[in-house]
Write an enzyme that holds these catalytic residues in place. Structure first.
Site, short mmCIF file in Angstrom:
data_model
loop_
_atom_site.label_atom_id
_atom_site.label_comp_id
_atom_site.label_asym_id
_atom_site.label_seq_id
_atom_site.Cartn_x
_atom_site.Cartn_y
_atom_site.Cartn_z
N GLY A 346 95.64 -18.07 26.36
CA GLY A 346 96.79 -18.16 25.48
C GLY A 346 96.34 -18.23 24.04
O GLY A 346 95.15 -18.31 23.76
N GLY A 348 97.99 -18.68 19.66
CA GLY A 348 99.12 -18.80 18.76
C GLY A 348 98.60 -19.28 17.45
O GLY A 348 97.39 -19.22 17.21
N PHE A 350 98.46 -22.23 16.42
CA PHE A 350 97.69 -23.46 16.58
C PHE A 350 96.25 -23.17 17.00
O PHE A 350 95.40 -24.03 16.91
CB PHE A 350 98.33 -24.36 17.64
CG PHE A 350 99.60 -24.99 17.18
CD1 PHE A 350 99.58 -25.99 16.22
CD2 PHE A 350 100.82 -24.58 17.69
CE1 PHE A 350 100.76 -26.58 15.79
CE2 PHE A 350 101.99 -25.17 17.25
CZ PHE A 350 101.97 -26.16 16.31
N GLY A 351 96.01 -22.00 17.53
CA GLY A 351 94.65 -21.68 17.93
C GLY A 351 94.64 -21.08 19.32
O GLY A 351 95.67 -20.99 19.99
N VAL A 353 93.54 -20.69 23.33
CA VAL A 353 93.34 -21.58 24.46
C VAL A 353 92.49 -20.86 25.50
O VAL A 353 92.74 -19.70 25.84
CB VAL A 353 94.68 -21.99 25.11
CG1 VAL A 353 94.43 -23.05 26.17
CG2 VAL A 353 95.63 -22.52 24.06
N LYS A 367 91.44 -25.95 23.84
CA LYS A 367 92.18 -25.39 22.72
C LYS A 367 91.29 -25.41 21.49
O LYS A 367 90.75 -26.44 21.13
CB LYS A 367 93.46 -26.20 22.48
CG LYS A 367 94.24 -25.74 21.29
CD LYS A 367 95.67 -26.23 21.35
CE LYS A 367 96.44 -25.51 22.41
NZ LYS A 367 97.86 -25.37 22.19
N ASP A 463 107.94 -29.25 18.81
CA ASP A 463 107.77 -27.86 19.22
C ASP A 463 108.01 -27.72 20.72
O ASP A 463 107.25 -27.07 21.43
CB ASP A 463 106.35 -27.39 18.83
CG ASP A 463 106.22 -25.87 18.83
OD1 ASP A 463 107.26 -25.19 18.81
OD2 ASP A 463 105.08 -25.38 18.86
#
Ligand SMILES: *[C@@H]1O[C@H](CO)[C@@H](O)[C@H](O)[C@H]1NC(C)=O
Ligand SMILES: *[C@@H]1O[C@H](CO)[C@@H](O)[C@H](O)[C@H]1NC(C)=O
Ligand SMILES: *[C@@H]1O[C@H](CO)[C@@H](O)[C@H](O)[C@H]1NC(C)=O
Ligand SMILES: *[C@@H]1O[C@H](CO)[C@@H](O)[C@H](O)[C@H]1NC(C)=O
Ligand SMILES: *[C@@H]1O[C@H](CO)[C@@H](O)[C@H](O)[C@H]1NC(C)=O
Ligand SMILES: *[C@@H]1O[C@H](CO)[C@@H](O)[C@H](O)[C@H]1NC(C)=O
Length: 656
Positions: A346, A348, A350-351, A353, A367, A463
């Site tokens: 994954g 996004g 945020f970084g 994964v 993450k 979120d």
């Protein structure tokens, strides 16, 4: 039993005398100051959760029931391993008591009683764990029976070095290595064995034990980690290594009888995997042996290095909780083959994964994110500590972290089933039954209620969305990424462009998107949207064509509700025989209550939990939002200032 003294002068008349006195005392009263001071020397660690149950009365009632059930099983059924759980009134207490295999029934109960008297100091804390030589006792408000390598290991080494360093090391290594192989193959996950030093000048004693509710492979992993911890104690004459799932101990002085050993020899060969033998048989013996030796040496070097960085090595005894574990960058690199794309699951703003398999076999989600370069390290440590101490069935656990330069790696538990969005409408789209959907809704509500009201620091998630709700093997929800926003580089009082852009606009409460007003009700709003998605099987930003007017899912739901036809929102993949339409409509109404534009009209998450668990919902009807869709768009070019009051975690919850 007073084992420390035993180690010093076993069978001395002093000890015999003491034992008589102790037996007398323990018959008179379960815990006396005399036994207490003796027991203190064998106490290894205890932990108290710093977070409270919701309702003190119920919590203590359930705790007492759980503990008395454990005690009864030990005493009456004469077992050395007992589980009990009391799940009344929302105050679940799961308990476990485990005595080492050599401990007599009397001593097992005595150790349990002593542990309980110690754990009482934890008061209302909703979890506690005490480790002793003879037993360990634990309770939590969630099911922890499968926990194994959670505390990143504790090892307590003796402070006397064996006079025959090399021989002693070799003998102990042989013994504890065999124990870790044999123990997972025994029926009760316990083995005790002894081994003589080559010159017959002495004997070493060792035991290994796993919790019986672990799988064989988790028991193996747990004991492998304990083995490398104990190896670091050598050549000291004794050592003890523990984690939640298993225990291992060796000593040059006896702590169990010669007639209490397990015959581990057949377990070392018979149960051995066929692989190993066929490999050994198939390849030319000498070459293979060399490779094995080389692999072993490499493995030892590596595991030594990491055990040093991961393990809390100490000779102290009592200690309260616990910061997050620190992982070595190299371990994480190895776990993900240098963060290769194949391991990416994954990503996004945020970084990224990654899925990784740690050296001990544990699968984790890693993450990778960028940390503030200059902002206070102390603040950062505090935040990590706060997040890592969150323990709840419906919240993803932060296992530890690693920081390297500006990079921050957060290591979380891994959920095989991925996130809710993939079930509802992704590639893996798979139909969930009504029962499953309801449990996801209910569990998510409870996780959020915990973050808002039951944890000692209020954590506002900010979120909540379907991709942040992960599903475990039983399709129970676990909320991910809580508290993460607090670790991000931007100044806490500013929502930067980057951050605002990352929030999925369909889920963001209007007052937060527009004015940056932050409260727990921001999560309530997003939760309401998620519930509508779960019920309808549609994305919140899907455009729904309703009589040639394009509507968002939320507006569509309001329209249906206002016409009294919200039953039509229900996903048509659901089998109509599985649910009562009125129940689902009630839940749609609860979801709409959560998405009201007036912040104070939205229920607190604990109220949502009550509403969901209450069959006779009879509340004030929800009032439709007065915001237009266009207002909800997040400004992309400017950053929004939040008043510092709004970020303080003390925002008052109204509507009680
Ligand atoms: C036992 O240990 C506890 C915690 O370290 C301490 O408070 C207590 O005074 C000790 N009791 C005795 C009798 O030494
Ligand atoms: C716990 O719940 C009971 C029953 O609802 C209530 O009477 C009691 O006051 C509550 N206790 C606390 C400390 O909230
Ligand atoms: C639970 O047990 C403790 C210790 O025995 C006692 O002090 C307490 O009153 C009990 N609480 C309840 C609710 O039964
Ligand atoms: C070893 O530890 C014991 C108690 O744990 C202590 O009494 C003793 O002085 C220590 N010995 C050395 C050599 O440090
Ligand atoms: C724990 O293990 C025992 C036997 O080892 C088994 O009977 C029991 O069902 C298990 N309990 C749980 C909660 O896994
Ligand atoms: C082990 O030996 C002790 C005496 O040394 C005896 O009292 C005990 O019953 C024996 N235990 C077993 C399981 O044979």
């Amino acid at each position: 039993m007073n084992l420390k003294q035993m180690e010093k002068s076993l069978l001395s008349w002093r000890l015999a005398c003491l034992m008589v006195v102790m037996m007398f005392l323990s018959m008179a009263k379960p815990v006396t100051s005399q036994t207490s001071s003796d027991r203190n020397s064998t106490l290894m660690r205890y932990y108290c959760s710093q977070y409270f149950g919701m309702n003190e009365t119920y919590f203590y009632q359930n705790l007492n029931t759980t503990l008395s059930s454990l005690r009864r099983q030990l005493l009456v059924n004469r077992v050395r391993y007992a589980l009990a759980r009391t799940l009344l009134n929302g105050e679940s207490v799961w308990g476990l008591a485990s005595c080492r295999g050599y401990v007599s029934n009397t001593n097992c109960v005595a150790c349990f009683d002593y542990a309980v008297s110690q754990l009482r100091v934890c008061g209302r804390g909703n979890g506690a764990h005490a480790f002793y030589n003879d037993c360990d006792v634990r309770y939590e408000n969630n099911n922890f029976y499968a926990d194994a390598n959670i505390r990143a290991g504790i090892v307590i080494c003796g402070n006397i070095t064996s006079p025959q360093q090399t021989e002693f090391r070799k003998t102990v290594e042989g013994l504890i290595s065999d124990l870790r192989t044999a123990t997972p193959r025994t029926s009760d996950f316990y083995a005790a064995s002894t081994r003589a030093l080559p010159d017959r000048s002495g004997t070493v004693y060792g035991i290994a034990q796993c919790n019986q509710n672990l799988s064989q492979s988790v028991c193996e992993d747990c004991l492998n980690s304990r083995y490398s911890s104990l190896d670091d104690c050598l050549p000291n004459t004794n050592g003890r290594a523990i984690d939640n799932g298993c225990f291992m101990r060796y000593s040059s002085t006896p702590f169990f009888g010669q007639n209490q050993t397990t015959n581990i020899t057949p377990l070392l060969w018979d149960g051995n995997s066929n692989n190993k033998r066929s490999i050994i048989g198939g390849v030319v013996g000498g070459v293979c042996l060399l490779l094995l030796v080389l692999a072993f040496v490499l493995w030892r070097l590596r595991s030594k290095k990491t055990s040093r960085s991961q393990q809390d090595k100490s000779t102290g005894s009592t200690e309260l909780l616990q910061g997050p574990a620190r992982y070595s960058y190299n371990d994480l690199k190895v776990a993900t083959e240098n963060f290769s794309d194949d391991y990416k699951i994954g990503g996004g703003v945020f970084g990224e994964v990654y899925k990784g398999t740690l050296k001990d076999g544990e699968t984790v989600a890693i993450k990778k994110t960028v940390m503030a370069s200059t902002r206070g390290k102390i603040h950062f440590d505090d935040e990590l500590k706060i997040i890592s101490n969150v323990h709840h069935r419906h919240l993803i656990r932060l296992l530890g972290y690693c920081s390297k330069g500006p990079l921050l790696f957060l290591v979380h538990e891994f959920m095989d089933n991925g996130s809710l969005d993939q079930f509802l409408y992704g590639d893996k789209s798979r139909n969930l039954s009504w029962r499953q959907r309801f449990e996801i809704i209910f569990g998510t509500a409870r996780g959020l209620a915990y973050l808002h009201e039951q944890y000692h620091v209020t954590i506002i998630h900010r979120d909540i969305k379907t991709s942040n709700i992960l599903l475990d093997d039983e399709l129970q929800p676990k909320i991910a990424d809580f508290g993460l926003i607090r670790l991000l580089p931007e100044d806490k009082t500013h929502l930067s462009t980057k951050l605002a852009g990352s929030l999925d606009s369909g889920y963001v409460a209007p007052e937060y998107a527009i004015h940056g007003q932050l409260s727990e009700k921001v999560d309530t709003y997003s939760f309401g949207i998620v519930v509508l998605e779960i019920i309808s099987g549609k994305r919140c930003d899907d455009v729904i064509d309703d009589k040639s007017v394009n509507l968002s899912l939320l507006d569509h739901a309001w329209n249906l509700y206002e016409n009294g036809t919200h039953v039509n929102l229900i996903d048509n993949r659901l089998d109509a025989s599985e649910y009562a339409a009125e129940d689902v409509m009630k839940i749609i109404e609860i979801a709409l209550m959560c998405t009201q534009s007036q912040v104070s009209a939205r229920p607190a998450m604990s109220e949502v939990v009550t509403l969901l668990s209450d069959k006779s919902v009879d509340e004030i009807p929800p009032v439709r939002s007065t915001f237009h869709e266009d207002d909800i768009k997040i400004p992309i070019d400017t950053s929004i200032s939040l008043s510092s009051n709004a970020t303080a975690s003390t925002v008052q919850v109204s509507g009680r």
